[in-house]
Design a protein around this motif. Structure first.
Motif, PDB file in Angstrom:
ATOM      1  N   GLU A   1     -24.314 -67.804  32.978  1.00  0.00           N
ATOM      2  CA  GLU A   1     -24.999 -68.467  34.051  1.00  0.00           C
ATOM      3  C   GLU A   1     -26.284 -69.011  34.071  1.00  0.00           C
ATOM      4  O   GLU A   1     -26.776 -70.058  34.114  1.00  0.00           O
ATOM      5  N   LEU A   2     -27.442 -68.086  33.615  1.00  0.00           N
ATOM      6  CA  LEU A   2     -28.697 -68.280  33.432  1.00  0.00           C
ATOM      7  C   LEU A   2     -29.075 -69.102  32.312  1.00  0.00           C
ATOM      8  O   LEU A   2     -29.728 -70.146  32.424  1.00  0.00           O
ATOM      9  N   MET A   3     -28.308 -69.072  31.128  1.00  0.00           N
ATOM     10  CA  MET A   3     -28.504 -70.064  29.994  1.00  0.00           C
ATOM     11  C   MET A   3     -27.894 -71.446  30.419  1.00  0.00           C
ATOM     12  O   MET A   3     -28.588 -72.343  30.124  1.00  0.00           O
TER      13      MET A   3
ATOM     14  N   ALA B   1     -18.953 -73.471  37.385  1.00  0.00           N
ATOM     15  CA  ALA B   1     -18.305 -72.803  38.686  1.00  0.00           C
ATOM     16  C   ALA B   1     -16.838 -72.421  38.289  1.00  0.00           C
ATOM     17  O   ALA B   1     -16.548 -71.451  38.398  1.00  0.00           O
ATOM     18  N   ALA B   2     -16.333 -73.335  37.372  1.00  0.00           N
ATOM     19  CA  ALA B   2     -14.956 -72.958  36.962  1.00  0.00           C
ATOM     20  C   ALA B   2     -14.905 -71.660  35.817  1.00  0.00           C
ATOM     21  O   ALA B   2     -14.214 -71.025  36.002  1.00  0.00           O
ATOM     22  N   GLU B   3     -16.023 -71.574  35.114  1.00  0.00           N
ATOM     23  CA  GLU B   3     -16.234 -70.832  34.018  1.00  0.00           C
ATOM     24  C   GLU B   3     -16.290 -69.535  34.753  1.00  0.00           C
ATOM     25  O   GLU B   3     -15.642 -68.365  34.501  1.00  0.00           O
ATOM     26  N   ILE B   4     -16.982 -69.351  35.791  1.00  0.00           N
ATOM     27  CA  ILE B   4     -17.393 -67.920  36.524  1.00  0.00           C
ATOM     28  C   ILE B   4     -16.104 -67.624  37.494  1.00  0.00           C
ATOM     29  O   ILE B   4     -15.978 -66.367  37.510  1.00  0.00           O
ATOM     30  N   GLY B   5     -15.396 -68.656  38.030  1.00  0.00           N
ATOM     31  CA  GLY B   5     -14.343 -68.001  38.727  1.00  0.00           C
ATOM     32  C   GLY B   5     -13.140 -67.480  37.817  1.00  0.00           C
ATOM     33  O   GLY B   5     -12.580 -66.554  38.173  1.00  0.00           O
TER      34      GLY B   5
ATOM     35  N   VAL C   1     -12.175 -60.577  34.633  1.00  0.00           N
ATOM     36  CA  VAL C   1     -13.037 -59.198  34.587  1.00  0.00           C
ATOM     37  C   VAL C   1     -12.216 -58.210  35.476  1.00  0.00           C
ATOM     38  O   VAL C   1     -12.034 -56.814  35.491  1.00  0.00           O
ATOM     39  N   LEU C   2     -11.911 -58.694  36.904  1.00  0.00           N
ATOM     40  CA  LEU C   2     -11.267 -57.958  37.807  1.00  0.00           C
ATOM     41  C   LEU C   2      -9.853 -57.520  37.213  1.00  0.00           C
ATOM     42  O   LEU C   2      -9.562 -56.217  37.629  1.00  0.00           O
TER      43      LEU C   2
END
Length: 139
Positions: free
Chosen positions: A35-37, A71-75, A81-82
């Protein structure tokens, strides 16, 4: 506005994110580094859009698409991951890779010496082990 200031800041953000992706073992920290990138890329898009004085503001429009994709990628990434954390008990990226490699090596047991009965015995020997592994993966 000088273009050098946001470009240097974006380069620093991108390098920090790249270091986080390469050096971290926790999957959540790797996602945060990605996300920082992406934010560094967004900063460059907006800075070049302002510097070029584009009438259509295509850099800012592309930034909105990048934010939506991020946003879709992080979701999806957090959901994966969970799920991995629930199954394995850890979100350590190196440990997940080691687990995948050892599972592949344990799948094929040694068969009997008789080649005629090898297929029947091999199917019987691997069936309970395969069911047990599938039950562990879905539990």
């Amino acid at each position: 506005m000088h273009l050098a200031y946001p470009a240097v800041l974006a380069a620093l953000l991108f390098c920090t994110g790249l270091y986080g992706v390469l050096a971290r073992r926790n999957a959540i920290l790797v996602l945060m580094s990605v996300e920082l990138m992406l934010n560094a890329v967004n900063l460059n898009l907006v800075a070049f859009d302002v510097w070029l004085r584009d009438a259509v503001h295509s850099g800012q429009a592309l930034t909105l698409f990048t934010i939506a994709i991020a946003a879709a990628e992080i979701g999806i990434g957090l959901a994966i991951v969970l799920a991995v954390y629930r199954n394995r008990g850890s979100s350590d990226v190196d440990r997940l890779r080691d687990t995948a490699e050892t599972d592949e090596a344990e799948e094929l047991p040694d068969g009997p010496d008789d080649p005629d009965d090898a297929e029947a015995t091999e199917d019987q020997a691997t069936a309970p082990a395969g069911k047990a592994k599938k039950a562990e993966a879905t539990a």
